[in-house]
Design an enzyme around this catalytic site. Structure first.
Site, PDB file in Angstrom:
ATOM      1  N   CYS A  78     116.882  54.898  28.739  1.00  0.00           N
ATOM      2  CA  CYS A  78     115.468  54.478  28.765  1.00  0.00           C
ATOM      3  C   CYS A  78     115.394  53.019  29.197  1.00  0.00           C
ATOM      4  O   CYS A  78     114.564  52.633  30.025  1.00  0.00           O
ATOM      5  CB  CYS A  78     114.812  54.572  27.387  1.00  0.00           C
ATOM      6  SG  CYS A  78     115.097  56.077  26.460  1.00  0.00           S
ATOM      7  N   CYS A 179      88.076  67.374   6.687  1.00  0.00           N
ATOM      8  CA  CYS A 179      88.737  66.056   6.580  1.00  0.00           C
ATOM      9  C   CYS A 179      87.723  65.001   6.114  1.00  0.00           C
ATOM     10  O   CYS A 179      88.026  64.154   5.278  1.00  0.00           O
ATOM     11  CB  CYS A 179      89.269  65.589   7.937  1.00  0.00           C
ATOM     12  SG  CYS A 179      90.138  66.819   8.928  1.00  0.00           S
ATOM     13  N   CYS A 224      97.907  67.705   5.006  1.00  0.00           N
ATOM     14  CA  CYS A 224      96.502  67.722   4.563  1.00  0.00           C
ATOM     15  C   CYS A 224      95.898  69.108   4.768  1.00  0.00           C
ATOM     16  O   CYS A 224      95.176  69.604   3.900  1.00  0.00           O
ATOM     17  CB  CYS A 224      95.681  66.652   5.285  1.00  0.00           C
ATOM     18  SG  CYS A 224      95.869  65.020   4.516  1.00  0.00           S
TER      19      CYS A 224
END
Ligand code: HEC
Ligand code: HEC
Length: 263
Positions: A78, A179, A224
């Protein structure tokens, strides 16, 4: 089912309004936007602040090595492209997710790294949540630590913003919660030993004490969704990537914290 979640559920108001008007009604005023960091206990904050104690740095250091050295599978490192001034990755993570014209879609940082693997290194994409991809995403994010979030939500990104926003305001799961009901309407309240924060993604990838590991924002989103007994979406799904964009735009004025530490 945890009783506190149920009690919270009962305390929440009903909803029969469109997501656009909900967004207007329940969004957090810009001056009240606060990072999840501010809801942490002092000992967790300390872990995030002290680079020697922050366990996330195990992944950052690994990511730096992966970035600097050519992969044993071949292809240029990279750093052979990204060390130069015009391709430096400082500040780049703060702009993701972003619409990629060549791919013709919204890509998050993990997706962008995998595009470089395919297009510039002739390597196979790294699997989501693999230590190598987390390490690279964490390292690249750390190059934006302290910089303000800066995503673009107009032009071709707009449709993704809308998709993410709709997901944020849609009730789902057996608990039938959105949410927004936790993170816009009930932030600052206690839930299962946590203080509900505003649900920003600026600490991720982050080390979570509960995971005993470094993990992506999408892993947190899956937690969640699982918490409200909804089927979590697959890693890298278009909807979660769009949700990442919506969260980033909603977190305006916050700075990048990765590698964050969370409970
Ligand atoms: C052979 C050169 C080359 C290599 C090797 C390479 N990249 Fe890239 N990378 C590029 C170029 C060129 C771009 C600009 C977009 C494009 O043309 O694909 C880019 C774009 C990016 C971006 C987005 C930059 C932005 O401004 O939005 C990220 C992040 C990135 N690379 C990370 C990596 C990582 C991490 C690796 C190693 C796993 C890597 N790249 C390997 C050439 C390379
Ligand atoms: C029943 C309440 C509830 C619902 C609904 C909920 N969350 Fe969370 N969320 C939490 C709790 C509790 C935590 C952990 C403490 C904190 O940071 O808020 C959390 C954490 C987060 C975090 C990490 C914040 C940080 O700084 O570490 C993000 C991001 C997040 N939620 C986004 C979402 C999104 C997006 C949705 C909808 C897909 C959602 N949450 C649904 C309760 C909820």
């Amino acid at each position: 089912m945890n009783r506190k979640w149920l009690l919270l559920l009962l305390a929440l108001p009903g909803c029969g309004v469109s997501t656009a008007s909900l967004a207007a009604q329940t969004s957090i005023a810009p001056e009240d936007i606060r990072s999840g960091y501010e809801f942490l206990q002092p000992d967790t904050r300390f872990l995030q602040d002290d680079d020697f104690s922050n366990p996330g740095y195990l992944w950052i250091d690994r990511g730096e090595r992966l970035f600097l050295e050519p992969s044993p599978e071949g292809g240029p490192a990279c750093s052979s492209c990204h060390a130069s001034q015009d391709l430096t990755l400082s500040g780049v993570a703060a702009r993701y997710p972003a619409f990629d014209a060549r791919e013709g879609k919204l890509v998050n940082l993990e997706g962008r790294i995998n595009i470089c693997r395919s297009n510039h290194q002739a390597l196979a994409p790294l699997p989501y949540e693999s230590d190598d991809l987390l390490a690279l995403a964490g390292y690249v994010s750390s190059l934006s630590r302290g910089m303000p979030i800066d995503v673009v939500i107009d032009g071709p990104a707009r449709a993704y913003f809308d998709l993410g926003q709709t997901y944020f305001f849609t009730r789902k799961g057996q608990l039938n919660l959105a949410c927004s009901q936790c993170h816009n309407e009930h932030w600052g309240k206690k839930l299962r030993g946590d203080t509900i924060s505003q649900g920003h993604g600026n600490a991720f990838p982050a080390y979570r004490l509960e995971w005993q590991a470094f993990g992506s924002l999408q892993r947190r989103l899956r937690d969640c969704d699982t918490g409200i007994r909804a089927e979590p979406l697959p890693f890298g799904s278009e909807t979660y990537t769009a949700l990442e964009l919506y969260l980033a735009s909603r977190a305006q004025n916050l700075t990048m914290e990765s590698p964050g530490v969370r409970r």
